[in-house]
Design a protein around this motif. Structure first.
Motif, mmCIF file in Angstrom:
data_model
loop_
_atom_site.group_PDB
_atom_site.id
_atom_site.type_symbol
_atom_site.label_atom_id
_atom_site.label_comp_id
_atom_site.label_asym_id
_atom_site.label_seq_id
_atom_site.Cartn_x
_atom_site.Cartn_y
_atom_site.Cartn_z
ATOM 1 N N LEU A 168 38.111 -0.772 51.211
ATOM 2 C CA LEU A 168 37.783 -0.674 52.996
ATOM 3 C C LEU A 168 36.662 0.548 53.048
ATOM 4 O O LEU A 168 35.677 0.470 53.768
ATOM 5 C CB LEU A 168 38.963 -0.674 53.710
ATOM 6 N N ILE A 169 37.400 1.914 52.436
ATOM 7 C CA ILE A 169 36.423 3.272 52.200
ATOM 8 C C ILE A 169 35.348 2.889 52.225
ATOM 9 O O ILE A 169 33.444 3.313 52.203
ATOM 10 C CB ILE A 169 36.949 4.743 51.738
ATOM 11 N N MET A 170 35.236 2.420 50.921
ATOM 12 C CA MET A 170 33.758 1.746 50.437
ATOM 13 C C MET A 170 32.543 0.868 50.928
ATOM 14 O O MET A 170 31.664 1.153 50.750
ATOM 15 C CB MET A 170 34.151 1.350 48.618
ATOM 16 N N GLY A 171 33.383 0.130 51.409
ATOM 17 C CA GLY A 171 32.969 -1.114 52.781
ATOM 18 C C GLY A 171 31.859 -0.270 53.723
ATOM 19 O O GLY A 171 30.948 -0.224 53.864
ATOM 20 N N VAL A 172 32.745 0.666 53.870
ATOM 21 C CA VAL A 172 32.191 1.818 55.107
ATOM 22 C C VAL A 172 31.087 2.365 54.649
ATOM 23 O O VAL A 172 30.054 2.670 55.529
ATOM 24 C CB VAL A 172 33.025 2.870 56.000
ATOM 25 N N ILE A 173 31.215 3.167 53.562
ATOM 26 C CA ILE A 173 30.436 3.962 52.698
ATOM 27 C C ILE A 173 28.819 2.898 52.665
ATOM 28 O O ILE A 173 27.661 3.207 53.138
ATOM 29 C CB ILE A 173 30.638 4.283 51.868
ATOM 30 N N GLY A 174 29.191 1.129 52.155
ATOM 31 C CA GLY A 174 27.990 0.539 52.344
ATOM 32 C C GLY A 174 27.338 0.250 53.246
ATOM 33 O O GLY A 174 26.564 0.071 53.546
ATOM 34 N N LEU A 175 28.232 0.034 54.431
ATOM 35 C CA LEU A 175 27.653 0.204 55.580
ATOM 36 C C LEU A 175 26.941 1.631 56.638
ATOM 37 O O LEU A 175 25.800 0.902 56.842
ATOM 38 C CB LEU A 175 28.709 -0.401 56.839
ATOM 39 N N ILE A 176 27.060 2.437 55.984
ATOM 40 C CA ILE A 176 25.979 3.551 56.216
ATOM 41 C C ILE A 176 25.046 3.744 55.457
ATOM 42 O O ILE A 176 23.949 3.847 56.399
ATOM 43 C CB ILE A 176 27.020 4.498 56.327
ATOM 44 N N VAL A 177 24.632 3.111 54.408
ATOM 45 C CA VAL A 177 24.330 2.895 53.673
ATOM 46 C C VAL A 177 22.577 1.674 54.020
ATOM 47 O O VAL A 177 21.482 2.257 54.870
ATOM 48 C CB VAL A 177 24.430 3.101 52.013
ATOM 49 N N ALA A 178 23.583 0.700 54.243
ATOM 50 C CA ALA A 178 23.231 -0.196 54.670
ATOM 51 C C ALA A 178 22.010 0.189 56.352
ATOM 52 O O ALA A 178 20.978 -0.680 56.598
ATOM 53 C CB ALA A 178 23.602 -1.547 54.686
ATOM 54 N N SER A 179 22.827 0.454 56.911
ATOM 55 C CA SER A 179 22.449 0.576 58.256
ATOM 56 C C SER A 179 21.723 2.390 58.331
ATOM 57 O O SER A 179 20.421 1.879 59.373
ATOM 58 C CB SER A 179 23.923 1.483 59.270
ATOM 59 N N VAL A 180 21.074 3.328 58.042
ATOM 60 C CA VAL A 180 20.328 3.368 57.334
ATOM 61 C C VAL A 180 18.892 2.969 57.140
ATOM 62 O O VAL A 180 17.762 3.321 57.281
ATOM 63 C CB VAL A 180 20.723 4.834 56.413
ATOM 64 N N ILE A 181 19.468 2.380 55.603
ATOM 65 C CA ILE A 181 17.908 2.038 55.070
ATOM 66 C C ILE A 181 17.165 0.922 56.347
ATOM 67 O O ILE A 181 15.882 0.738 56.050
ATOM 68 C CB ILE A 181 18.747 0.744 54.414
ATOM 69 N N ASN A 182 18.421 -0.232 57.414
ATOM 70 C CA ASN A 182 18.131 -0.656 57.752
ATOM 71 C C ASN A 182 17.154 -0.345 59.129
ATOM 72 O O ASN A 182 16.255 -0.475 60.196
ATOM 73 C CB ASN A 182 18.599 -1.812 58.708
ATOM 74 N N ILE A 183 17.331 1.254 59.394
ATOM 75 C CA ILE A 183 16.665 2.106 60.562
ATOM 76 C C ILE A 183 14.983 1.515 60.069
ATOM 77 O O ILE A 183 14.319 1.854 61.272
ATOM 78 C CB ILE A 183 16.414 3.057 60.775
ATOM 79 N N PHE A 184 14.694 2.041 59.205
ATOM 80 C CA PHE A 184 13.368 1.800 58.741
ATOM 81 C C PHE A 184 12.447 0.279 58.147
ATOM 82 O O PHE A 184 11.539 0.051 58.760
ATOM 83 C CB PHE A 184 13.021 2.341 56.984
ATOM 84 N N LEU A 185 13.696 -0.548 58.164
ATOM 85 C CA LEU A 185 13.232 -2.125 57.560
ATOM 86 C C LEU A 185 12.798 -2.450 58.953
ATOM 87 O O LEU A 185 12.366 -3.550 58.821
ATOM 88 C CB LEU A 185 14.731 -2.158 56.907
ATOM 89 N N ALA A 186 14.120 -2.214 59.753
ATOM 90 C CA ALA A 186 13.959 -3.372 61.057
ATOM 91 C C ALA A 186 14.402 -4.962 61.047
ATOM 92 O O ALA A 186 14.063 -5.336 61.787
ATOM 93 C CB ALA A 186 12.843 -3.003 62.340
ATOM 94 N N SER A 187 15.156 -4.889 59.891
ATOM 95 C CA SER A 187 15.410 -6.622 59.592
ATOM 96 C C SER A 187 16.623 -7.266 60.542
ATOM 97 O O SER A 187 17.684 -6.238 60.844
ATOM 98 C CB SER A 187 15.777 -6.273 58.077
#
Length: 259
Positions: A168-187
């Protein structure tokens, strides 16, 4: 011998009763601290959002809806480079709090937690500008029901959930990374996927963290270190608070009605 056996059983029973009573008191402390933090967050978010909006277009000219314009404060928080500070401040606050809590007293740690809750309120205050009030309340109630059910499961289940922690903690890290990336992608597709996965991850963390708080108390109850147990309750409140807030925010992304 019978009398000695009776004394031993009685002593064990009294000790068990003391631990059970202590556990209930500890969990009440965790939930009450978390609840006060949630209230502070809600009040801070509501107050800041109210100060961020005006019907006067002459202040900033930044329109966000029908007869709604950003005030100077709103423009600073949501439309200037400071928005990045506001966005990531809670994350940095959590890292700093977790790293420094061992050097704090329990009273100081509780004050810092409440300060963090206020910062979180400022960070998420824009939801009152984006979503309708009714949908925010509705999503909050859905989150509260789900959270209570999952936390109760984590407290009562005999199943060991510790194996889920790392995943679950690894999942949270993945979510943070994906959320930051999507700030720029706006997908929108990625945003939807992150929201769904986020709900599932923080649902699991709610049950896991509740069981972990309970087990940590049972392991340390014999120490009698009230200062440590006090700080443990605050860290437990922080964990469950973050589970609730994140589950609420992810649910709001696809349950909330936008203004």
């Amino acid at each position: 011998m019978a009398e000695l056996g009776t004394i031993r059983r009685t002593g064990a029973g009294v000790r068990t009763a003391e631990i059970d009573e202590g556990l209930r008191s500890h969990m009440n402390k965790v939930y009450s601290t978390m609840s006060v933090g949630m209230l502070i967050t809600a009040l801070a978010a509501w107050a800041i959002s109210g100060l961020a909006v005006t019907t006067d277009p002459s202040i900033t000219g930044m329109q966000i809806g029908a007869d709604k314009y950003l005030t100077g404060l709103g423009a600073t928080l949501y439309a200037s480079p400071l928005k990045w500070v506001v966005m990531f401040a809670p994350l940095l606050f959590v890292f700093g709090f977790s790293a420094g809590i061992n050097k704090m007293s329990a009273a100081t740690a509780q004050t810092v937690f409440y300060a963090f809750a206020a910062v979180m309120g400022i960070s998420i205050s824009s939801i009152f500008l984006v979503f309708t009030g009714a949908s925010i309340v509705q999503t909050f109630l859905v989150t509260a029901i789900a959270f209570a059910s999952l936390s109760l499961y984590g407290y009562t289940t005999k199943k060991d959930l510790s194996g889920l922690g790392t995943f679950l903690i690894m999942g949270v890290i993945g979510l943070i990374v994906a959320s930051v990336i999507n700030i720029f992608l706006a997908s929108s597709a990625l945003a939807f996927a992150v929201s769904v996965i986020g709900v599932l991850i923080f649902a699991g963390l709610t049950a896991y963290d509740t069981q972990n708080i309970k087990n940590t108390y049972l392991q340390m109850a014999h120490s009698g270190d009230q200062e440590w147990l006090g700080k443990s309750a605050i860290m437990g409140a922080l964990s469950l608070y973050l589970d609730f807030i994140n589950m609420f925010m992810f649910l709001l992304q696809f349950l909330g009605n936008r203004e």
